[in-house]
Scaffold this active site. Structure first.
Site, mmCIF file in Angstrom:
data_model
loop_
_atom_site.group_PDB
_atom_site.id
_atom_site.type_symbol
_atom_site.label_atom_id
_atom_site.label_comp_id
_atom_site.label_asym_id
_atom_site.label_seq_id
_atom_site.Cartn_x
_atom_site.Cartn_y
_atom_site.Cartn_z
ATOM 1 N N ASP A 71 0.823 -1.203 0.000
ATOM 2 C CA ASP A 71 0.000 0.000 0.000
ATOM 3 C C ASP A 71 0.865 1.264 0.000
ATOM 4 O O ASP A 71 1.860 1.334 0.725
ATOM 5 C CB ASP A 71 -0.854 -0.025 1.278
ATOM 6 C CG ASP A 71 -1.937 1.028 1.288
ATOM 7 O OD1 ASP A 71 -2.791 1.007 0.383
ATOM 8 O OD2 ASP A 71 -1.937 1.888 2.195
ATOM 9 N N GLU A 127 14.385 -15.821 0.097
ATOM 10 C CA GLU A 127 14.782 -16.887 1.031
ATOM 11 C C GLU A 127 13.712 -17.975 1.108
ATOM 12 O O GLU A 127 13.927 -19.027 1.688
ATOM 13 C CB GLU A 127 14.963 -16.312 2.445
ATOM 14 C CG GLU A 127 16.129 -15.361 2.595
ATOM 15 C CD GLU A 127 16.103 -14.693 3.977
ATOM 16 O OE1 GLU A 127 15.555 -15.282 4.932
ATOM 17 O OE2 GLU A 127 16.619 -13.568 4.083
HETATM 18 O O1 TEU Z 1 -4.590 4.099 -1.517
HETATM 19 C C1 TEU Z 1 -3.558 5.013 -1.740
HETATM 20 C C2 TEU Z 1 -3.938 6.159 -2.532
HETATM 21 O O2 TEU Z 1 -3.094 6.751 -3.158
HETATM 22 C C3 TEU Z 1 -5.348 6.601 -2.416
HETATM 23 O O3 TEU Z 1 -5.309 7.814 -1.733
HETATM 24 C C4 TEU Z 1 -6.060 6.827 -3.672
HETATM 25 O O4 TEU Z 1 -5.415 7.803 -4.440
HETATM 26 C C5 TEU Z 1 -7.420 7.312 -3.271
HETATM 27 O O5 TEU Z 1 -8.019 6.258 -2.539
HETATM 28 C C6 TEU Z 1 -8.291 7.619 -4.435
HETATM 29 O O6 TEU Z 1 -9.473 8.172 -3.924
HETATM 30 C C7 TEU Z 1 -4.343 3.092 -0.608
HETATM 31 C C8 TEU Z 1 -5.548 2.188 -0.469
HETATM 32 O O7 TEU Z 1 -5.782 1.560 -1.695
HETATM 33 C C9 TEU Z 1 -6.703 3.002 0.003
HETATM 34 O O8 TEU Z 1 -7.871 2.252 0.082
HETATM 35 C C10 TEU Z 1 -6.350 3.545 1.375
HETATM 36 O O9 TEU Z 1 -7.366 4.402 1.812
HETATM 37 C C11 TEU Z 1 -5.039 4.301 1.348
HETATM 38 O O10 TEU Z 1 -4.013 3.601 0.674
HETATM 39 C C12 TEU Z 1 -4.536 4.522 2.743
HETATM 40 O O11 TEU Z 1 -4.074 3.319 3.266
#
Ligand code: TEU
Length: 559
Positions: free
Chosen positions: A235, A287
């Site tokens: 993420d 690994e």
């Molecule tokens: O998303 C990362 C991200 O860049 C998001 O901000 C995306 O641009 C946004 O959801 C669009 O509206 C990840 C996950 O996929 C998301 O669900 C999480 O909310 C976020 O990270 C925080 O962990």
């Protein structure tokens, strides 16, 4: 009068004996599974609720895995199911090494992987290393500790600015709206230091300048690798390290480039030291037996920068968000496909293709431009075109049913923190996260047996339910089934791509992958297509009698 909507000149016919440009991408015989994989994203909370508490659960996923095997997917990627207060759909993790009771137990997880292995499906899980939940023991300890303590050094705490420290340390904004800083309270109730959160205030960012954070995540990686996961979707993989001194930033909060503020200048994204973290993780994966992988969720542009995440000593894959965001415009789509293949080929990594996920409106909604039937037609055609591209594919649960977003969720039922943090200006992502419809005739379309799911489903989903679609040979589900199985049989994922000369500059996408010609009509008028046998068609009429109507796609083997 010229057609004002058409974005490129119409082509009325492709030559009966088409010619192709030199291959832009050539077929390969590297059989590493992730170079041509189809990976299906499960959003656990909305997949299947077996215990009837209104929330999907791990046992529900296990019970339905055979349906995914039936789609010939290579792997599932599960969005977070860890202990979490669910302030951001589980991307606020309170314990990385346990299952939230809402989803089940670690034993349920083991049962899930055992079943998946039996069915030949690999399991990839979501790793959230940029931030945790404010309920995580490490953050609670940091709050309880003094400024300057080792506990606080796990996170990014700073004194405020201004005479009494009442202004945040810098001007950074949260992705979800508002400041990226929240001020803490000291034990005596006086205001204290501020902590950084690029997302919700319940998601404090870790301090990746601290070796103890590296050690903690290496422990977490090994915990799950020992439990036999095949890999991790990482993420916000571009955000872990922040620029020294945390300088102000006047570009977009998500780091995407604007003319004035290119993304590469963003102090919270794409810092060099990030790459060393992934080099280390790749060696840890090495690994373990089996071909385990890392996939970057990195909203980095342009593609030529993104590929720095998938050099051969770092991650295996990265989501292709340029492709996910392509408009209904053939010229632009051709350009994105070309740029993607060139960029990923330049580092020897596979391209991935993706049209939907849990963060964006589903493609049946995006492409419909407020006309649901057009949206479904276009989604079917766009999906069939995507499944013929060489590289890896990511699918999002429910797209195989042609689901649109739920566009009328009452405000009081919305869950995405974006809605509240922007005062309702951005409705947020709940519309694409609605519980799946399994059986047309059951309450809540068979998602679960309770009074309702955690988000309401639209009232007109009976025809979209999986069981209705199973019975209908022309359904979207059966289109995905047959296209996915043919993709595998014909080796399209490991195949080639050559653009058809005739379609240059037109609003038709046409290319050859191995010996399969793919034609995707994004224009406004019918086109004549070369004679050949139809291998797959987005609609029953697509390619019949040599004609391809707008919003249709066909795979042909030329005569
Ligand atoms: O998303 C990362 C991200 O860049 C998001 O901000 C995306 O641009 C946004 O959801 C669009 O509206 C990840 C996950 O996929 C998301 O669900 C999480 O909310 C976020 O990270 C925080 O962990």
């Amino acid at each position: 009068m010229p057609n004002a909507v058409s974005l490129a000149p119409a082509v009325s016919a492709l030559s009966p004996a088409p010619t192709f440009h030199a291959p832009l991408h050539t077929a390969h015989d590297d059989d590493a599974w992730w170079r041509s994989s189809v990976i299906y994203q499960v959003y656990p909370r909305s997949f299947r609720d077996l215990n009837g508490d209104g929330q999907g659960d791990l046992a529900g996923i296990t019970a339905e895995l055979h349906q995914l095997a039936d789609l010939s997917v290579d792997a599932i990627w599960m969005s977070p199911f860890y202990t979490s207060p669910q302030r951001d759909g589980g991307y606020d993790v309170a314990d990385y090494c346990d299952v939230d009771p809402m989803f089940g137990t670690l034993e349920d997880f083991d049962r899930l992987t055992a079943r998946a292995t039996k069915l030949g499906i690999k399991v990839i899980i979501d790793l959230v290393p940029n931030h945790c939940s404010s309920e995580h023991a490490l953050f609670k300890a940091a709050l309880a500790a003094e400024p300057g303590s080792p506990e606080r050094a796990m996170f990014i705490f700073r004194d405020g600015t201004g005479p009494d420290g009442s202004n945040p340390p810098n001007n950074w904004q949260s992705h979800f709206g508002g400041s990226a800083w929240t001020r803490t309270l000291n034990d005596d109730g006086t205001p204290g230091q501020w902590y950084l959160h690029l997302f919700d205030s319940s998601q404090p960012d870790f301090n990746w300048d601290n070796p103890a954070v590296h050690a903690e995540f290496e422990r977490i990686l090994r915990f799950w690798l020992d439990r036999n996961v095949t890999g991790f979707r990482v993420d916000v993989a571009h955000a872990l390290v922040k620029a020294e001194g945390l300088p102000d930033w006047h570009g977009r909060p998500d780091g995407c480039s604007t003319e004035e503020h290119p993304g590469h200048a963003a102090p919270m994204f794409g810092q060099r030291a990030i790459h060393d973290i992934y080099r280390r993780w790749r060696s840890i994966l090495g690994e373990y037996d089996g071909d385990r992988i890392l996939c970057a969720e990195a909203t980095i542009d342009p593609l030529s920068r993104l590929v720095n995440w998938v050099r051969n000593d770092q991650m295996h894959q990265a989501f292709n968000f340029a492709y996910l965001h392509h408009p209904w415009d053939a010229a632009r789509l051709r350009e994105i496909i070309t740029d993607s293949l060139q960029a990923f080929d330049s580092v020897g990594a596979p391209t991935t293709w993706v049209l939907s996920n849990h963060d964006v409106p589903r493609h049946a909604t995006r492409f419909g431009e407020e006309r649901p039937e057009v949206g479904l037609d276009r989604a079917r055609a766009a999906s069939l075109a995507m499944l013929a591209l060489p590289g890896g594919v990511y699918l999002y649960q429910g797209e195989e049913l042609g689901l649109p977003d739920h566009l009328t969720i009452p405000d009081e039922l919305r869950q995405d923190p974006t809605f509240v943090r922007t005062g309702g200006e951005r409705v947020g992502r709940d519309g694409c996260r609605v519980p799946l419809p399994w059986r047309a005739d059951e309450p809540h379309y068979g998602f679960g047996s309770n009074d309702g799911g955690w988000l309401p489903q639209p009232e007109d989903w009976a025809t979209l339910a999986r069981d209705s679609q199973q019975a209908d040979p022309a359904s979207t589900l059966n289109l995905y089934r047959s296209a996915l199985s043919l993709r595998k049989e014909l080796g399209l994922g490991a195949g080639s791509l050559s653009w058809a000369v005739d379609a240059d500059g037109t609003d038709t996408i046409a290319f050859l992958n191995n010996d399969v010609m793919v034609i995707f009509n994004m224009g406004q008028s019918d086109i004549n297509v070369p004679a050949g046998s139809v291998l797959a068609a987005s609609h029953a009429d697509a390619g019949a009698d040599g004609v391809l109507a707008p919003n249709r796609c066909v795979w042909l083997r030329l005569n």
